[in-house]
Design an enzyme around this catalytic site. Structure first.
Site, short mmCIF file in Angstrom:
data_model
loop_
_atom_site.label_atom_id
_atom_site.label_comp_id
_atom_site.label_asym_id
_atom_site.label_seq_id
_atom_site.Cartn_x
_atom_site.Cartn_y
_atom_site.Cartn_z
CB SER A 38 3.48 4.00 -17.01
OG SER A 38 3.80 4.93 -18.01
NE ARG A 67 -0.69 14.12 -11.83
CZ ARG A 67 -0.69 13.60 -13.06
NH1 ARG A 67 -1.75 13.73 -13.83
NH2 ARG A 67 0.38 12.97 -13.52
NE ARG A 96 3.26 -11.06 19.62
CZ ARG A 96 4.03 -10.98 20.71
NH1 ARG A 96 3.55 -11.28 21.89
NH2 ARG A 96 5.30 -10.61 20.59
CG ASN A 155 -1.90 10.11 -12.80
OD1 ASN A 155 -0.73 9.74 -12.82
ND2 ASN A 155 -2.67 10.08 -13.87
CE1 TYR A 198 13.05 -9.47 27.77
CE2 TYR A 198 11.43 -8.00 28.77
CZ TYR A 198 12.63 -8.19 28.12
OH TYR A 198 13.40 -7.10 27.80
CB ALA A 247 9.56 3.57 -11.72
CB ALA A 284 -9.38 -19.90 32.24
CE LYS A 339 7.69 -14.81 21.25
NZ LYS A 339 8.85 -14.28 21.96
C1 UD1 Z 1 1.38 9.96 -19.25
C2 UD1 Z 1 1.32 10.32 -20.74
C3 UD1 Z 1 -0.15 10.38 -21.16
C4 UD1 Z 1 -0.82 9.07 -20.87
C5 UD1 Z 1 -0.64 8.66 -19.41
C6 UD1 Z 1 -1.13 7.25 -19.19
C7 UD1 Z 1 3.27 11.76 -21.11
C8 UD1 Z 1 3.74 13.14 -21.36
N1 UD1 Z 1 1.96 11.62 -20.95
O1 UD1 Z 1 0.79 11.03 -18.54
O2 UD1 Z 1 -0.22 10.63 -22.55
O3 UD1 Z 1 -2.19 9.14 -21.19
O4 UD1 Z 1 0.74 8.71 -19.02
O5 UD1 Z 1 -1.10 6.86 -17.85
O6 UD1 Z 1 4.06 10.84 -21.11
N2 UD1 Z 1 8.16 9.43 -15.07
C9 UD1 Z 1 9.53 9.32 -15.05
N3 UD1 Z 1 10.27 10.44 -15.19
C10 UD1 Z 1 9.72 11.66 -15.39
C11 UD1 Z 1 8.31 11.77 -15.44
C12 UD1 Z 1 7.56 10.62 -15.29
O7 UD1 Z 1 10.07 8.24 -14.85
O8 UD1 Z 1 10.46 12.64 -15.52
C13 UD1 Z 1 7.35 8.21 -14.87
C14 UD1 Z 1 6.39 8.32 -13.72
O9 UD1 Z 1 6.99 7.86 -12.53
C15 UD1 Z 1 5.22 7.46 -14.16
C16 UD1 Z 1 5.28 7.52 -15.67
O10 UD1 Z 1 6.56 8.00 -16.02
O11 UD1 Z 1 5.38 6.13 -13.72
C17 UD1 Z 1 4.19 8.43 -16.26
O12 UD1 Z 1 4.37 9.74 -15.74
P1 UD1 Z 1 3.13 10.64 -15.28
O13 UD1 Z 1 3.66 11.93 -14.81
O14 UD1 Z 1 2.25 9.89 -14.38
O15 UD1 Z 1 2.42 10.87 -16.68
P2 UD1 Z 1 0.88 11.20 -16.95
O16 UD1 Z 1 0.62 12.62 -16.64
O17 UD1 Z 1 0.02 10.19 -16.29
CA CA Z 2 0.36 8.65 -14.77
#
Ligand code: UD1
Ligand code: CA
Length: 476
Positions: free
Chosen positions: A113, A27, A348, A242, A402, A21, A395, A366
């Site tokens: 991911s 993007r 509220r 993305n 306050y 993460a 009404a 509130k």
């Molecule tokens: C990645 C995969 C791809 C797959 C896709 C699925 C790679 C090279 N590619 O691509 O094959 O189909 O996920 O969703 O892995 N992250 C880090 N550190 C970094 C880079 C990324 O923690 O340096 C984390 C991001 O926050 C994200 C996850 O890894 O949560 C995936 O990274 P992202 O850049 O979205 O990879 P994709 O291009 O989607």
């Molecule tokens: Ca991704």
């Protein structure tokens, strides 16, 4: 794909879950880190942590943070997960390198991911059990979506074989590989020892100059290790977010699932596509929800309620048989059985509306408790107030809570009649059964059963209009 039982969240040295993460989410073109963008009212990362927490206990969940690390940590640390930092984000392979020490004590790891939020615990569990039963070095969760563009593609050793030759990222696909529909979900199981042995062999020899975790498939395979793929039945749950458009599509998928869950349990939702219902909202059977309603956060609604269009209800608890007319806005409040609200009521935080009470149009409450059967039907402000059972608030009544510096309380007993347009200057108490004359400004306590008037006495001048006309004519 078959599903198996989870281990009930028992901690063990056998399995850790690593959630990647740390990425920026370029993007999305957003200042907010990608994993904190919300779908279904909850950050992407929180969805993934919730799924992971069904497989292992939070101390066995390792979240790799980097981009705006503190913000991400703060958003999810209450879940009890552990964090490792990836200060520079040099790719998914580098993310795992940064978690090296944290994962070393575990026999296996599952990698998730942070931007693949719809993954179900049952599916993760299925990957894990397949991985264990096959004794693989790496198991990749794959899927075959309609449009595989943008995802890494799975090259199997031969068609139909469970074994994987390599994962090829979109930009590196050969013309023949373009037609492969099977994608890498970004979710894997690894045996930790072979993973750690090969982790430093990743290279940046690719379109982004990053260390790709996906290259681990080819590396392990070349080293004679077993690399397997298991395909998810439904591609929808492994789609990533993305771009904003993808994020919004996942939000729609999740909300449709929530609406379907509620409808399956006996709730009627007209035009569910127009309603915004957060994932954790609960509604009891026989409640009817009209189009364009929002039910957000930790909201619970009883049975036989009728929630009419354009109402937005957040973190509220409603009893049974509650009528919420059109356009009510309600936050952090409770409403007891049989109460009627709106149209256009505003509750509220801290409003407690009693059984069968009425809060009508353009009434704002509130931090106010309204007793059983009490009514405030039109154009009223009730703040820091307590209103007894059966009291009628006319009404335009205003509690002046306050004084410019502090807030004060207004206490109104049971069976009180507050005439229209009265202003009640707090702190003030109106005891049971009292009457307040319309248009009064009440600054002193009123005893039980008394009539209080606080307004100028009416003066009537008979014939005044005709006299004035005569006076004006003379002047002209
Ligand atoms: C990645 C995969 C791809 C797959 C896709 C699925 C790679 C090279 N590619 O691509 O094959 O189909 O996920 O969703 O892995 N992250 C880090 N550190 C970094 C880079 C990324 O923690 O340096 C984390 C991001 O926050 C994200 C996850 O890894 O949560 C995936 O990274 P992202 O850049 O979205 O990879 P994709 O291009 O989607
Ligand atoms: Ca991704």
């Amino acid at each position: 794909m078959s599903t198996t039982q989870t281990n009930g969240g028992q901690p063990n040295g056998k399995l850790a879950v690593v959630i990647m993460a740390a990425g920026k989410g370029t993007r999305l073109k957003s200042r907010r880190p990608k994993v904190l963008h919300a779908i279904g009212g909850k950050p992407l990362l929180s969805h993934v942590i919730a799924a992971a927490s069904r497989i292992v206990t939070p101390p066995d969940i390792i979240v790799v943070i980097g981009h705006q690390a503190e913000r991400v940590r703060e958003a999810v640390q209450a879940s009890g997960v552990r964090f490792v930092e990836q200060i520079e984000q040099r790719g998914t392979g580098h993310a795992i390198q940064c978690a090296r020490e944290a994962i070393a004590p575990y026999e296996n790891i599952l990698v998730l991911s942070g931007d693949v939020p719809l993954i179900r615990p049952e599916t993760i569990e299925a990957v894990w059990s397949f991985h264990q039963s096959e004794q693989a070095a790496m198991t990749i969760l794959t899927a075959a979506p309609e449009n595989p563009t943008g995802y890494g593609r799975i090259v199997r050793t031969s068609p139909g074989s469970p074994e994987v030759q390599a994962i090829v990222e979109q930009k590196a696909l050969t013309p023949e590989q373009q037609s492969i529909r099977e994608i890498n979900s970004g979710i894997y199981a690894f045996k930790t020892a072979p993973l750690l042995r090969h982790l430093d062999m990743l290279t940046t020899d690719n379109a982004h100059g990053e260390l790709y975790l996906t290259d681990m498939a080819g590396l392990l395979r070349t080293a004679g290790e077993q690399v397997l793929a298991v395909q998810a039945a439904e591609a929808a749950e492994v789609l990533g977010a993305n771009t904003i458009a993808e994020l919004v599509a996942l939000d729609a998928t999740l909300r449709a699932a929530t609406a379907n869950r509620l409808m399956a349990s006996g709730v009627t939702i007209f035009r569910p596509d127009t309603c915004v219902i957060d994932a954790e909202v609960e509604v009891a059977p026989d409640t009817i929800i009209e189009p364009f309603v929002q039910l957000l956060g930790n909201t619970r609604i009883g049975s036989d309620c009728f929630i009419r269009s354009y109402s937005v209800i957040e973190n509220c608890t409603l009893g049974d048989g509650v009528l919420v007319n059109q356009g009510c806005i309600m936050n952090d409040s409770t409403v007891a059985d049989g109460a009627k609200l709106g149209p256009y009521a505003r509750l509220r935080p801290g409003s407690e509306i009693g059984e069968d009470a009425h809060i009508g149009n353009f009434v704002e409450t509130k931090k106010t408790r309204v007793g059983k059967g009490a009514k405030a039907n039109h154009l009223t402000y009730l703040g820091d107030a307590e209103i007894g059972a059966g009291t009628n608030v006319g009404a335009g009544v205003i509690t002046c809570n306050y004084d410019g510096v502090h807030k004060h309380k207004t206490t109104i007993g049971e069976g009180v009649f507050v005439g229209s347009d009265a202003t009640l200057v707090a702190p003030v108490t109106i005891a049971d059964g009292a009457y307040i004359g319309a248009g009064s400004c009440i600054t002193k306590d009123v005893p039980a059963g008394a009539l209080a008037l606080g307004r100028a006495r009416q003066e009537t001048k008979e014939g005044w209009v005709a006299e004035r006309r005569t006076r004006q004519k003379k002047q002209d």
